[in-house]
Design an enzyme around this catalytic site. Sequence first.
Site, PDB file in Angstrom:
ATOM      1  N   CYS A 141      48.500  27.161  15.880  1.00  0.00           N
ATOM      2  CA  CYS A 141      48.668  27.100  14.426  1.00  0.00           C
ATOM      3  C   CYS A 141      47.918  25.928  13.817  1.00  0.00           C
ATOM      4  O   CYS A 141      47.739  25.859  12.595  1.00  0.00           O
ATOM      5  CB  CYS A 141      50.149  26.978  14.092  1.00  0.00           C
ATOM      6  SG  CYS A 141      50.939  25.608  14.941  1.00  0.00           S
ATOM      7  N   CYS A 146      51.565  13.717  16.681  1.00  0.00           N
ATOM      8  CA  CYS A 146      51.223  12.831  17.789  1.00  0.00           C
ATOM      9  C   CYS A 146      52.043  13.215  19.020  1.00  0.00           C
ATOM     10  O   CYS A 146      53.132  13.772  18.909  1.00  0.00           O
ATOM     11  CB  CYS A 146      51.425  11.367  17.415  1.00  0.00           C
ATOM     12  SG  CYS A 146      53.119  10.807  17.475  1.00  0.00           S
ATOM     13  N   CYS A 296     103.078  50.697  46.165  1.00  0.00           N
ATOM     14  CA  CYS A 296     103.293  52.139  46.017  1.00  0.00           C
ATOM     15  C   CYS A 296     104.237  52.441  44.857  1.00  0.00           C
ATOM     16  O   CYS A 296     105.254  51.773  44.685  1.00  0.00           O
ATOM     17  CB  CYS A 296     103.867  52.684  47.312  1.00  0.00           C
ATOM     18  SG  CYS A 296     104.023  54.470  47.297  1.00  0.00           S
TER      19      CYS A 296
HETATM   20 ZN   LIG Z   1      52.666  25.103  13.664  1.00  0.00          ZN
HETATM   21 ZN   LIG Z   2      54.095  11.118  15.477  1.00  0.00          ZN
END
Ligand SMILES: [Zn+2]
Ligand SMILES: [Zn+2]
Lengths: 479, 151
Positions: A141, A146, A296
């Site tokens: 995406c 980080c 039984c």
């Molecule tokens: Zn993403």
């Molecule tokens: Zn970060």
Amino acid sequence: MAASQENESDMDFSDNDCYDYNNYYNDDDSDVEHVDPMKVDPEYFEYRCLSEEEVERLLNESVESLSNCLRISPTLAKVLLHGHHWNSNEVIRKYKDNPSQTIIWAKINPPSPQSIMTSNYYTCPVCVTPQHVEKFSHLPCGHKFCKDCWITHFEVQINQGISTSISCMAKDCVVLVPESFVLMHLQHKTNIREKYQHFVFQDYVKSHPELRFCPGPNCPIIVHSREIKAKKSICEQCKTAFCFRCGCDYHAPTDCQVIKKWLIKCADDSETANYISAHTKDCPKCHICIEKNGGCNHMQCYNCKHDFCWMCLGDWKSHGSEYYECSRYRENPNIAHESVHAQAREALTKYLHYYERWENHSKSLKLEEQTLEKLRDRINEKVMSGLGTWIDWQYLFASANLLAKCRYTLQYTYPFAYYMDAGPRKELFEYQQAQLEAEIENLSWKIERAETTDRGDLENQMDIAEKRRTTLLKDFLDV
Amino acid sequence: MAVLPRRIIKETQRLMQEPVPGISAVPDDSNARYFHVIVTGPEDSPFEGGLFKLELFLPEDYPMSAPKVRFITKIYHPNIDRLGRICLDILKDKWSPALQIRTVLLSIQALLSAPNPDDPLANDVAELWKVNEIEAIRNAKEWTRRYAMDN
Ligand SMILES: [Zn+2]
Ligand SMILES: [Zn+2]
Ligand SMILES: [Zn+2]
Ligand SMILES: [Zn+2]
């Protein structure tokens, strides 16, 4: 794996070369005349008990063969398989039809491509620290964070038990984090990495319809079967018997949903049903108090020697006959015209009828276990004092085991009957149930008096009881 | 007390310098992770004219985990229960570390403008909101006047 070898030379996508025609269980069948074992034994079930390592190998084989077949990375193959309940054929069909959409649907790629910024310094949106671009990583995406933030994100998720469903940190981003991405970031964090791998494995097994964790306490075994049915599997390691499909106690002829409904109902109504749990009843003839101490249901009053049925208190003589009515609930044909109050009472009476019998057979099973223990002691004494050998008495244990098996099935016929619609099929079922009930009580009676029962007679009774049980399952077990 | 992460410092600074209209969030003197929040009832809502006190706490693993937020002022709202707990997706499974205190408070303000009785936390309130919206709004206005004004 001869098939995959042949395909390596011509990797065209003709439809025949990579579908999963696995002959896993049928390898040696070619020279054997084919008999459908289901016709002989309605409970026939082929399965294997696997260790964690064996299951991992099995999953890796699927991943490898899919990745070879579609020429995609193993990482992608694994996510696709997990997202499709490990159904290779379905993945192949969808992927060949529309590869990019399949990858978006599996939440590997984002629905719309992201532009990736290419500056040298960048501020992480989570820790708001400007850092060199080398410190960042991102999924397809393109949302850059980080590496330290990714690691913390994974730690927090994993500590909540989340593994395969960890997603990208960006707001509203649905892209899932693949296993390889997590492992890469956690390479120096042994503890949390192992925790992650444990949860991932659990998720894979749970999403795989051909695999089922043994429900035995602390048992590591995983049962594997190609046939995804509510059949009985017995763990080789801890001996727990359970339904392969739902993992609960085996419940034939009742199906998984119905038994669940029944058990919930019983738990909800336990207060109402409590009064019947008494172990004592009065003899219907001389009214002396009798305690039930065996499994039984054919009772004999110690005082007047009257034979009667523990369940319905009827004369035992009529029980042995053609139609054993004790198991059958007679509904009031005019109930629709009765008051709401009367209908509620009728509903409770109906439930209690089935519940009493269900509960009674469960108790009988436990009492018969005690009978078996006593029997074991008596036989031990006999052998020790020279009355025959262990082998001579084995048939008695075999009969006790068979009795337990039959009574277990009988117990589970009651929830089945409770939820059955009235009609000829229910009549047939209750007829067979009554027959089974009668033969089981005969068998129980004979086993409790084992030493004085003729061996041939007992073996004959075992045969009849088991035949009744199989007949009922053949006609009604539909899994 | 552990050193405050840069992320929290930055967010706090921005909340002070560019406050969100209708919302004030002030960190506690003794605990920088604890915020005293006041949300003004949005215009044209049954909460108009009210000042609603909330508390917001940033847990140890914030922003990997969502802030904890609770109404202190009593409020008649289908998505807020008697204990002031809020039913809001971004405070639960839809939380993302990229969201901020600011976005959370904006979402809460939006929830006051547009109650969602189909995703209820306070069942009796939600029920009335669905079957008799006029009466529910009257109750909400009454509670606003009684609990969220003049103090
Ligand atoms: Zn993403
Ligand atoms: Zn970060
Ligand atoms: Zn086991
Ligand atoms: Zn089942």
